[in-house]
Design a protein around this motif. Structure first.
Motif, PDB file in Angstrom:
ATOM      1  N   SER A   1       0.936  -1.246   0.019  1.00 41.23           N
ATOM      2  CA  SER A   1       0.058  -0.127  -0.113  1.00 41.23           C
ATOM      3  C   SER A   1       0.669   1.294   0.082  1.00 41.23           C
ATOM      4  O   SER A   1       0.635   2.195  -0.827  1.00 41.23           O
ATOM      5  N   VAL A   2       1.971   1.283   0.879  1.00 38.40           N
ATOM      6  CA  VAL A   2       2.797   2.482   0.870  1.00 38.40           C
ATOM      7  C   VAL A   2       3.353   2.833  -0.503  1.00 38.40           C
ATOM      8  O   VAL A   2       3.823   3.663  -1.081  1.00 38.40           O
ATOM      9  N   MET A   3       4.136   1.618  -1.106  1.00 42.09           N
ATOM     10  CA  MET A   3       4.491   1.346  -2.383  1.00 42.09           C
ATOM     11  C   MET A   3       3.801   2.071  -3.366  1.00 42.09           C
ATOM     12  O   MET A   3       4.388   2.896  -4.401  1.00 42.09           O
ATOM     13  N   SER A   4       2.528   1.926  -3.380  1.00 37.08           N
ATOM     14  CA  SER A   4       1.742   2.063  -4.424  1.00 37.08           C
ATOM     15  C   SER A   4       1.574   3.776  -4.363  1.00 37.08           C
ATOM     16  O   SER A   4       0.976   4.505  -5.425  1.00 37.08           O
ATOM     17  N   LEU A   5       1.910   4.592  -3.379  1.00 41.17           N
ATOM     18  CA  LEU A   5       1.950   5.993  -3.277  1.00 41.17           C
ATOM     19  C   LEU A   5       3.015   6.561  -3.972  1.00 41.17           C
ATOM     20  O   LEU A   5       2.746   7.776  -4.429  1.00 41.17           O
ATOM     21  N   LEU A   6       4.118   5.852  -4.519  1.00 42.00           N
ATOM     22  CA  LEU A   6       5.238   6.288  -5.292  1.00 42.00           C
ATOM     23  C   LEU A   6       4.882   6.718  -6.643  1.00 42.00           C
ATOM     24  O   LEU A   6       5.214   5.883  -7.580  1.00 42.00           O
ATOM     25  N   THR A   7       3.943   7.409  -7.091  1.00 46.42           N
ATOM     26  CA  THR A   7       3.235   7.849  -8.413  1.00 46.42           C
ATOM     27  C   THR A   7       3.274   9.056  -8.575  1.00 46.42           C
ATOM     28  O   THR A   7       3.057   9.934  -7.642  1.00 46.42           O
ATOM     29  N   ASP A   8       3.018   9.569  -9.872  1.00 44.01           N
ATOM     30  CA  ASP A   8       3.058  10.975 -10.018  1.00 44.01           C
ATOM     31  C   ASP A   8       1.757  11.526  -9.702  1.00 44.01           C
ATOM     32  O   ASP A   8       1.481  12.619  -9.528  1.00 44.01           O
ATOM     33  N   GLU A   9       0.795  10.843  -9.517  1.00 44.47           N
ATOM     34  CA  GLU A   9      -0.641  11.070  -9.006  1.00 44.47           C
ATOM     35  C   GLU A   9      -0.601  11.530  -7.600  1.00 44.47           C
ATOM     36  O   GLU A   9      -1.740  11.876  -7.133  1.00 44.47           O
ATOM     37  N   THR A  10       0.359  10.986  -6.719  1.00 47.30           N
ATOM     38  CA  THR A  10       0.313  11.385  -5.334  1.00 47.30           C
ATOM     39  C   THR A  10       1.184  12.520  -5.245  1.00 47.30           C
ATOM     40  O   THR A  10       2.193  12.762  -5.646  1.00 47.30           O
ATOM     41  N   PRO A  11       0.579  13.668  -4.054  1.00 52.90           N
ATOM     42  CA  PRO A  11       1.346  14.583  -3.772  1.00 52.90           C
ATOM     43  C   PRO A  11       2.670  14.408  -3.434  1.00 52.90           C
ATOM     44  O   PRO A  11       2.897  13.313  -2.682  1.00 52.90           O
ATOM     45  N   GLU A  12       3.389  15.345  -3.672  1.00 48.90           N
ATOM     46  CA  GLU A  12       4.936  15.157  -3.413  1.00 48.90           C
ATOM     47  C   GLU A  12       5.321  14.723  -1.920  1.00 48.90           C
ATOM     48  O   GLU A  12       5.940  14.110  -1.383  1.00 48.90           O
ATOM     49  N   ASP A  13       4.575  15.666  -1.104  1.00 51.61           N
ATOM     50  CA  ASP A  13       5.000  15.497   0.278  1.00 51.61           C
ATOM     51  C   ASP A  13       4.348  14.235   0.849  1.00 51.61           C
ATOM     52  O   ASP A  13       5.146  13.412   1.788  1.00 51.61           O
ATOM     53  N   VAL A  14       3.603  13.476  -0.025  1.00 55.32           N
ATOM     54  CA  VAL A  14       2.990  12.226   0.569  1.00 55.32           C
ATOM     55  C   VAL A  14       4.053  11.247   0.058  1.00 55.32           C
ATOM     56  O   VAL A  14       4.268  10.212   0.606  1.00 55.32           O
ATOM     57  N   GLN A  15       4.676  11.293  -1.084  1.00 58.02           N
ATOM     58  CA  GLN A  15       5.468  10.474  -1.489  1.00 58.02           C
ATOM     59  C   GLN A  15       6.785  10.348  -0.883  1.00 58.02           C
ATOM     60  O   GLN A  15       7.202   9.370  -0.412  1.00 58.02           O
TER      61      GLN A  15
END
Length: 75
Positions: free
Chosen positions: A26-40
């Motif tokens: 789930s955490v790894m799935s946040l490493l996308t362009d669609e996720t805000p940079e601070d969340v990445q």
């Protein structure tokens, strides 16, 4: 609806502290362009608490597509 980025970052900090292997995908799935940079960046901090070389390899595969800010957090 998605939680606002600051709340998501706080939740990711807690996930990282728990270091529960079931949360990695789930955490790894946040490493996308669609996720805000601070969340990445928060996701990378959380993943950094896991002692799994496979995670480092996966992050390196995604590294070329990261923004400069996120790359800095990945180092």
């Amino acid at each position: 609806a998605d939680a606002e980025p600051s709340k998501r970052s706080t939740m990711l900090d807690l996930v990282g502290r728990a270091a529960d292997p079931s949360s990695v995908a789930s955490v790894m799935s946040l490493l996308t362009d669609e996720t805000p940079e601070d969340v990445q960046r928060a996701a990378l901090r959380a993943l950094g608490r896991f002692a799994d070389p496979a995670l480092a390899r996966e992050i390196l595969k995604r590294y070329p597509g990261m923004s400069d800010s996120v790359r800095s957090a990945a180092r």
